[in-house]
Design a protein around this motif. Structure first.
Motif, short mmCIF file in Angstrom:
data_model
loop_
_atom_site.label_atom_id
_atom_site.label_comp_id
_atom_site.label_asym_id
_atom_site.label_seq_id
_atom_site.Cartn_x
_atom_site.Cartn_y
_atom_site.Cartn_z
N ASN A 1 0.83 -8.39 13.34
CA ASN A 1 -0.29 -7.47 13.08
C ASN A 1 0.12 -6.32 12.17
N GLU A 2 1.39 -6.21 11.86
CA GLU A 2 1.90 -5.06 11.11
C GLU A 2 1.49 -5.11 9.65
N VAL A 3 0.73 -4.10 9.22
CA VAL A 3 0.29 -3.98 7.83
C VAL A 3 0.89 -2.70 7.27
N THR A 4 1.56 -2.81 6.12
CA THR A 4 2.16 -1.65 5.47
C THR A 4 1.43 -1.37 4.16
N HIS A 5 1.61 -0.18 3.65
CA HIS A 5 0.97 0.20 2.39
C HIS A 5 1.93 0.99 1.53
N THR A 6 1.73 0.91 0.23
CA THR A 6 2.47 1.73 -0.72
C THR A 6 1.53 2.14 -1.84
N ILE A 7 1.74 3.35 -2.31
CA ILE A 7 1.03 3.83 -3.50
C ILE A 7 2.11 4.19 -4.50
N LYS A 8 2.03 3.57 -5.67
CA LYS A 8 3.08 3.75 -6.67
C LYS A 8 2.45 4.11 -8.01
N CYS A 9 3.06 5.05 -8.67
CA CYS A 9 2.62 5.44 -10.01
C CYS A 9 3.24 4.46 -11.01
N ASN A 10 2.41 3.91 -11.88
CA ASN A 10 2.92 2.95 -12.87
C ASN A 10 3.59 3.64 -14.05
N THR A 11 3.32 4.92 -14.24
CA THR A 11 3.90 5.64 -15.38
C THR A 11 5.30 6.16 -15.07
N CYS A 12 5.43 6.92 -13.97
CA CYS A 12 6.75 7.50 -13.65
C CYS A 12 7.51 6.67 -12.61
N GLU A 13 6.93 5.55 -12.15
CA GLU A 13 7.57 4.62 -11.22
C GLU A 13 7.95 5.26 -9.88
N SER A 14 7.29 6.33 -9.50
CA SER A 14 7.60 6.97 -8.22
C SER A 14 6.62 6.50 -7.15
N ILE A 15 7.12 6.43 -5.92
CA ILE A 15 6.28 6.07 -4.78
C ILE A 15 5.69 7.35 -4.24
N ILE A 16 4.38 7.34 -4.02
CA ILE A 16 3.67 8.52 -3.54
C ILE A 16 3.59 8.42 -2.02
N TYR A 17 4.30 9.28 -1.33
CA TYR A 17 4.32 9.28 0.13
C TYR A 17 3.15 10.10 0.66
N PRO A 18 2.71 9.84 1.91
CA PRO A 18 1.55 10.55 2.46
C PRO A 18 1.67 12.07 2.47
N VAL A 19 2.86 12.60 2.44
CA VAL A 19 3.03 14.06 2.40
C VAL A 19 2.48 14.64 1.10
N ASN A 20 2.59 13.88 0.02
CA ASN A 20 2.18 14.36 -1.30
C ASN A 20 0.74 13.97 -1.67
N TRP A 21 0.04 13.30 -0.79
CA TRP A 21 -1.31 12.85 -1.12
C TRP A 21 -2.27 14.03 -1.28
N THR A 22 -3.15 13.89 -2.25
CA THR A 22 -4.25 14.84 -2.39
C THR A 22 -5.43 14.31 -1.59
N GLU A 23 -6.48 15.10 -1.50
CA GLU A 23 -7.66 14.65 -0.76
C GLU A 23 -8.27 13.41 -1.41
N ASP A 24 -8.23 13.36 -2.73
CA ASP A 24 -8.79 12.21 -3.45
C ASP A 24 -8.00 10.94 -3.14
N ILE A 25 -6.69 11.04 -3.14
CA ILE A 25 -5.85 9.87 -2.84
C ILE A 25 -6.10 9.42 -1.41
N GLU A 26 -6.21 10.35 -0.49
CA GLU A 26 -6.46 10.00 0.90
C GLU A 26 -7.82 9.33 1.08
N ARG A 27 -8.81 9.80 0.35
CA ARG A 27 -10.14 9.20 0.41
C ARG A 27 -10.12 7.76 -0.12
#
Length: 118
Positions: free
Chosen positions: A45-71
């Protein structure tokens, strides 16, 4: 012994600003964990997620999310339909079970016929 593999359930490009480089080229990916062994294949049942920027190749962790990203994350999270948790047995498992049943059957037959005395 068992191997783990993350299977992609949903992948989408999002156009929110990256908190690191402020470009609008990011990708969100949802993956489900599968375990593969010699006797069974198991879907968890384990589902994981990642948000990655294609330009700077950095992974965006939930600490750095803006309200728009969270939405956007919550929107795509509702759209993801993971596979049901299940166990599928391999052919090796069935061969072992049938072999065991045959050995037990032959043993009982020989015991009933008087060839084997315990």
């Amino acid at each position: 012994m068992s191997k783990e593999k993350l299977v992609v359930l949903k992948e989408a490009n999002i156009t929110n600003n990256c908190p690191e480089c402020f470009n609008q080229d990011m990708k969100i990916t949802f993956k489900q964990k599968h375990k593969y062994g010699k006797l069974y294949d198991r879907t968890t049942n384990e589902v994981t997620h990642t948000i990655k920027c294609n330009t700077c190749e950095s992974i965006i962790y939930p600490v750095n999310w803006t309200e728009d990203i969270e939405r956007i994350f919550n929107y795509y999270k509702k759209m993801v339909e993971p596979e049901k948790a299940s166990i599928r047995f391999t052919s090796l498992f069935y061969i072992l079970v049938v072999s065991l049943l045959v050995v037990i059957g032959v043993g009982i037959y020989l015991w009933q016929s008087g060839v084997i005395l315990f």
